[in-house]
Design an enzyme around this catalytic site. Structure first.
Site, PDB file in Angstrom:
ATOM      1  CB  CYS A 131      40.900  43.154  40.611  1.00  0.00           C
ATOM      2  SG  CYS A 131      39.185  42.899  40.122  1.00  0.00           S
ATOM      3  CG  HIS A 149      41.106  45.173  44.062  1.00  0.00           C
ATOM      4  ND1 HIS A 149      40.585  46.069  43.150  1.00  0.00           N
ATOM      5  CD2 HIS A 149      40.266  44.100  44.052  1.00  0.00           C
ATOM      6  CE1 HIS A 149      39.495  45.556  42.621  1.00  0.00           C
ATOM      7  NE2 HIS A 149      39.279  44.363  43.150  1.00  0.00           N
ATOM      8  CG  ASN A 197      35.818  45.543  42.440  1.00  0.00           C
ATOM      9  OD1 ASN A 197      36.651  45.936  41.632  1.00  0.00           O
ATOM     10  ND2 ASN A 197      35.837  44.326  42.956  1.00  0.00           N
TER      11      ASN A 197
END
Ligand code: COA
Length: 333
Positions: free
Chosen positions: A123, A258, A289
């Protein structure tokens, strides 16, 4: 006497010139996710902030989604695909060990003058890519396309109660190019490999080769460990990135972390003591996500919603598998 090696003339500074996003067609609500796990809409909303996410259909491949996002970023930057000198794809859901998906993206776009390679930093991959792009532009000029693209559903176990409800699919892209004034600050990056098992593929590919009957390798995570690490360590990294850029929290217009969990975002916002007027990206509510794609998707969302504007100063902070992280201050396109 040895011959002197010629080096290219770089740009004085770098900056993000355009951003683009692709969100898959299919919207998946928490009720649908709960068909496969013992959970509830209320639990998922309260613990993560997620209300819906997008899950890609078979035709929405990494290459297709990345091309759509990249074409918008290229148009917004006011350049043509032939002006792109390098394509960097941040992804960990490209299921071909080789070649890199960046070369397919370049080909789809018609970026015939571009190098192409993928980076694997989970990520945190997109911000690693922006840092590499910035240094590349300052060292040798040109325009670098950075794409974060994921089909998390390809590596999800829909019956896994610790991952199935979090992740979504999508693509976001930026063009980094030359600038007369500083537009991208120094990156603060690192990794804690001693915790690499906190987010991982269940088994390596060769386990599948040696035991063909076993399930396809899926993403596993120790959610609580990741949560604690992110809350305690990432606020420090955020402050280091502001220090490195020579600014304070009061100089920020936007915070684009993020999109892992809304509670992590809220906790970081509190510990950084960000003024209320700073736009905090919360794309997680409708995108989930999306790993490497989450920051460019969230950037596009804060700009298109009007919460932030072109020329605003933003802090980008990526973190995840590795456990790796990268943060930098950038002027929004
Ligand atoms: C995954 C995450 C949402 C879980 O939330 P949590 O508050 O840590 O949940 P816990 O694992 O501590 O479990 C708390 C309770 O919820 C229950 N629970 C766990 N998963 C659940 C689910 N999907 N639905 C309903 N209940 C669940 C547990 O059984 C436990 O119940 P108990 O208190 O009765 O024992 C959270 O840890 C997280 O977001 N971590 C970060 C993950 C992440 O962002 N990963 C990507 C990295 S970039």
């Amino acid at each position: 006497m040895k011959a002197e090696i010629a080096v290219p003339a770089g740009a004085p500074h770098s900056r993000i010139l355009g951003v683009g996003a692709y969100r898959p067609r299919r919207i998946v609500d928490n009720a649908e996710v709960c068909r496969h796990i013992d959970s509830s809409d209320e639990w998922i909303r309260t613990r993560t902030g997620i209300v819906t996410r997008r899950w890609a259909e078979p035709d929405e491949t990494l290459g297709v989604m990345a091309e759509q996002a990249a074409a918008k970023a290229v148009a917004a930057a006011g350049i043509t695909p032939q002006d792109i000198t390098c394509v960097i794809a941040a992804t960990f859901t490209h299921l071909m060990q080789t070649p890199a998906v960046a070369t397919e993206i370049a080909d789809r776009l018609g970026a015939t003058n571009a190098a192409g390679f993928d980076i694997s930093a989970g990520c945190a991959g997109f911000v690693h890519g922006v840092a590499l792009a910035s240094d590349t532009v300052r060292a040798r000029g040109g325009h670098v396309l950075v794409v974060g693209v994921e089909r998390m559903t390809d590596i999800l176990d829909l019956t896994d109660r610790s991952t199935a409800f979090i992740f979504g699919d999508g693509a976001g892209a930026v063009v980094v190019g030359p600038s007369e004034t500083p537009g991208i600050g120094p990156v603060v990056w690192g990794a804690d490999g001693s915790q690499a098992d906190a987010i991982r593929q269940s088994v390596p590919w060769d386990a599948l080769r040696d035991n063909p009957g076993q399930p396809f390798p899926a993403l596993r995570q120790d959610g609580q460990r990741v949560f604690r690490w992110a809350v305690y360590e990432m606020a420090k990294v955020a402050r280091q990135a502001l220090d490195a850029a020579g600014i304070g929290p009061g100089d920020l217009d936007a915070f684009i972390p993020h999109q892992a969990n809304e509670r992590i975002i809220d906790s970081m916002t509190r510990s950084m003591e960000l003024p209320d007027r700073v736009a905090v990206a919360k794309d997680i509510v409708t995108s989930g996500n999306t790993s490497g794609a989450s920051i460019p998707l969230a950037m596009e969302a804060v700009l298109s919603s009007g919460a932030a504007a072109s020329g605003d100063t933003a802090l980008l902070l990526g973190y995840g598998a590795g456990l790796s992280y990268a943060a930098l201050v950038a002027t929004l396109p």
